[in-house]
Design a protein around this motif. Sequence first.
Motif, PDB file in Angstrom:
ATOM      1  N   PHE A 193      34.976  41.703  36.869  1.00 27.47           N
ATOM      2  CA  PHE A 193      34.852  41.465  38.294  1.00 27.47           C
ATOM      3  C   PHE A 193      35.277  40.236  38.843  1.00 27.47           C
ATOM      4  N   ILE A 194      35.607  39.385  37.826  1.00 26.49           N
ATOM      5  CA  ILE A 194      36.344  38.007  38.233  1.00 26.49           C
ATOM      6  C   ILE A 194      37.844  38.016  37.837  1.00 26.49           C
ATOM      7  N   TYR A 195      38.111  38.337  36.617  1.00 29.32           N
ATOM      8  CA  TYR A 195      39.470  38.218  36.106  1.00 29.32           C
ATOM      9  C   TYR A 195      40.369  39.374  36.810  1.00 29.32           C
ATOM     10  N   PHE A 196      39.853  40.487  36.989  1.00 29.33           N
ATOM     11  CA  PHE A 196      40.826  41.648  37.654  1.00 29.33           C
ATOM     12  C   PHE A 196      41.187  41.209  39.023  1.00 29.33           C
ATOM     13  N   PRO A 197      40.443  40.925  40.129  1.00 31.89           N
ATOM     14  CA  PRO A 197      40.852  40.418  41.381  1.00 31.89           C
ATOM     15  C   PRO A 197      41.737  39.305  41.253  1.00 31.89           C
ATOM     16  N   ASN A 198      41.314  38.291  40.459  1.00 31.57           N
ATOM     17  CA  ASN A 198      42.222  36.950  40.550  1.00 31.57           C
ATOM     18  C   ASN A 198      43.538  37.101  39.530  1.00 31.57           C
ATOM     19  N   GLY A 199      43.516  38.262  38.816  1.00 35.41           N
ATOM     20  CA  GLY A 199      44.705  38.684  38.088  1.00 35.41           C
ATOM     21  C   GLY A 199      45.746  39.168  39.137  1.00 35.41           C
ATOM     22  N   VAL A 200      45.179  39.892  40.155  1.00 31.55           N
ATOM     23  CA  VAL A 200      45.954  40.241  41.311  1.00 31.55           C
ATOM     24  C   VAL A 200      46.538  39.116  42.040  1.00 31.55           C
ATOM     25  N   GLY A 201      45.542  38.106  42.258  1.00 29.95           N
ATOM     26  CA  GLY A 201      45.802  37.144  43.084  1.00 29.95           C
ATOM     27  C   GLY A 201      46.973  36.105  42.533  1.00 29.95           C
ATOM     28  N   THR A 202      47.067  36.172  41.068  1.00 27.76           N
ATOM     29  CA  THR A 202      47.731  35.303  40.569  1.00 27.76           C
ATOM     30  C   THR A 202      49.358  35.824  40.585  1.00 27.76           C
ATOM     31  N   ILE A 203      49.329  37.243  40.221  1.00 35.33           N
ATOM     32  CA  ILE A 203      50.608  37.999  40.475  1.00 35.33           C
ATOM     33  C   ILE A 203      51.359  37.763  41.805  1.00 35.33           C
ATOM     34  N   LEU A 204      50.326  38.038  42.916  1.00 30.18           N
ATOM     35  CA  LEU A 204      50.868  37.539  44.150  1.00 30.18           C
ATOM     36  C   LEU A 204      51.296  36.361  44.537  1.00 30.18           C
ATOM     37  N   GLY A 205      50.558  35.480  43.945  1.00 30.30           N
ATOM     38  CA  GLY A 205      50.716  33.919  44.165  1.00 30.30           C
ATOM     39  C   GLY A 205      52.245  33.710  43.583  1.00 30.30           C
ATOM     40  N   LEU A 206      52.491  34.292  42.333  1.00 30.31           N
ATOM     41  CA  LEU A 206      53.574  34.042  41.563  1.00 30.31           C
ATOM     42  C   LEU A 206      54.615  34.577  42.407  1.00 30.31           C
ATOM     43  N   ILE A 207      54.648  35.685  43.264  1.00 31.87           N
ATOM     44  CA  ILE A 207      55.644  36.289  43.745  1.00 31.87           C
ATOM     45  C   ILE A 207      55.981  35.435  44.999  1.00 31.87           C
ATOM     46  N   GLN A 208      55.126  34.729  45.462  1.00 32.47           N
ATOM     47  CA  GLN A 208      55.234  34.105  46.855  1.00 32.47           C
ATOM     48  C   GLN A 208      56.018  32.822  46.280  1.00 32.47           C
ATOM     49  N   LEU A 209      55.642  31.989  45.173  1.00 32.47           N
ATOM     50  CA  LEU A 209      56.251  30.820  44.788  1.00 32.47           C
ATOM     51  C   LEU A 209      57.845  31.253  44.527  1.00 32.47           C
ATOM     52  N   ALA A 210      58.148  32.395  43.826  1.00 34.89           N
ATOM     53  CA  ALA A 210      59.422  32.830  43.516  1.00 34.89           C
ATOM     54  C   ALA A 210      60.069  33.162  44.613  1.00 34.89           C
ATOM     55  N   LEU A 211      59.645  33.762  45.668  1.00 33.13           N
ATOM     56  CA  LEU A 211      60.516  33.984  46.993  1.00 33.13           C
ATOM     57  C   LEU A 211      60.619  32.485  47.709  1.00 33.13           C
ATOM     58  N   TYR A 212      59.671  31.732  47.561  1.00 31.02           N
ATOM     59  CA  TYR A 212      59.905  30.238  48.121  1.00 31.02           C
ATOM     60  C   TYR A 212      60.961  29.556  47.449  1.00 31.02           C
ATOM     61  N   CYS A 213      61.081  29.690  46.111  1.00 32.67           N
ATOM     62  CA  CYS A 213      62.069  29.040  45.380  1.00 32.67           C
ATOM     63  C   CYS A 213      63.544  29.561  45.679  1.00 32.67           C
ATOM     64  N   TYR A 214      63.422  30.719  45.839  1.00 29.63           N
ATOM     65  CA  TYR A 214      64.763  31.652  46.102  1.00 29.63           C
ATOM     66  C   TYR A 214      65.339  31.452  47.705  1.00 29.63           C
ATOM     67  N   TYR A 215      64.426  31.719  48.693  1.00 29.18           N
ATOM     68  CA  TYR A 215      64.999  31.469  49.956  1.00 29.18           C
ATOM     69  C   TYR A 215      65.144  30.137  50.362  1.00 29.18           C
ATOM     70  N   HIS A 216      64.330  29.231  49.629  1.00 33.28           N
ATOM     71  CA  HIS A 216      64.460  27.817  50.250  1.00 33.28           C
ATOM     72  C   HIS A 216      65.816  27.198  49.370  1.00 33.28           C
ATOM     73  N   HIS A 217      66.103  27.575  48.262  1.00 28.52           N
ATOM     74  CA  HIS A 217      67.487  27.266  47.501  1.00 28.52           C
ATOM     75  C   HIS A 217      68.419  28.031  48.490  1.00 28.52           C
TER      76      HIS A 217
END
Length: 231
Positions: A193-217
Amino acid sequence: MNSPSAFAICNNAAGIAGNIFAFVLFVSPIPTFQRIIKNKSTEQFSGLPYLYALLNCLICLWYGLPVVSHGIILVATVNSIGAAFQLTYSVIFLTYADKTNKVRMSGLLLAVFGVFGVVVIMSLKLFDHPARQLFVGWLSIASLIFMFASPLFIINLVIRTKSVEFMPFYLSLATFLMSLSFFAYGLFNFDPFIYFPNGVGTILGLIQLALYCYYHHASTSSDGSTERLLG
């Protein structure tokens, strides 16, 4: 006296790190409310995200207390702090909202506490301890996943506009690190009940960072090319 095991140290470190990164997220709306107080108006801002965040923090706070779950008090601490911030933001919003929004927000704030009260009473009256943890745990999963899914709108906006203007890097980084920390904390405590939703949050956070790096560059490269052409 036995020294704490490496497992316990890592467990506590993950929980404390999650608390720290969550605090960064909790204080991030302060500039918005400084503007509201300065202008004595809520302008076009919406108070709904703070009410929803308040309900989410209250449910997760309840899940982290020993009466529901054992050994995850750091979940309770972070969400008690979060609930205090969200309630403060909601009260400030109510203070400076126009009459229509004031009535609406007041009703919704009472509804938040009403829903939380129902959750507490039902979990105490209808379930024994193991079933209580399951009941509140599923509610917290639904609440957290809905909260973590909200960045999908920002992700869609970034892709459509090819701009990271509305996705601040440090806020995205703090979201990713908080989710990652509590994902690890949930794994250390064998708590889905802790690691599953936060695992989803981790994946979405990683996607945000990847998009930031790509579009910022891409934006930086485009600006550089334009400057060279103009030169």
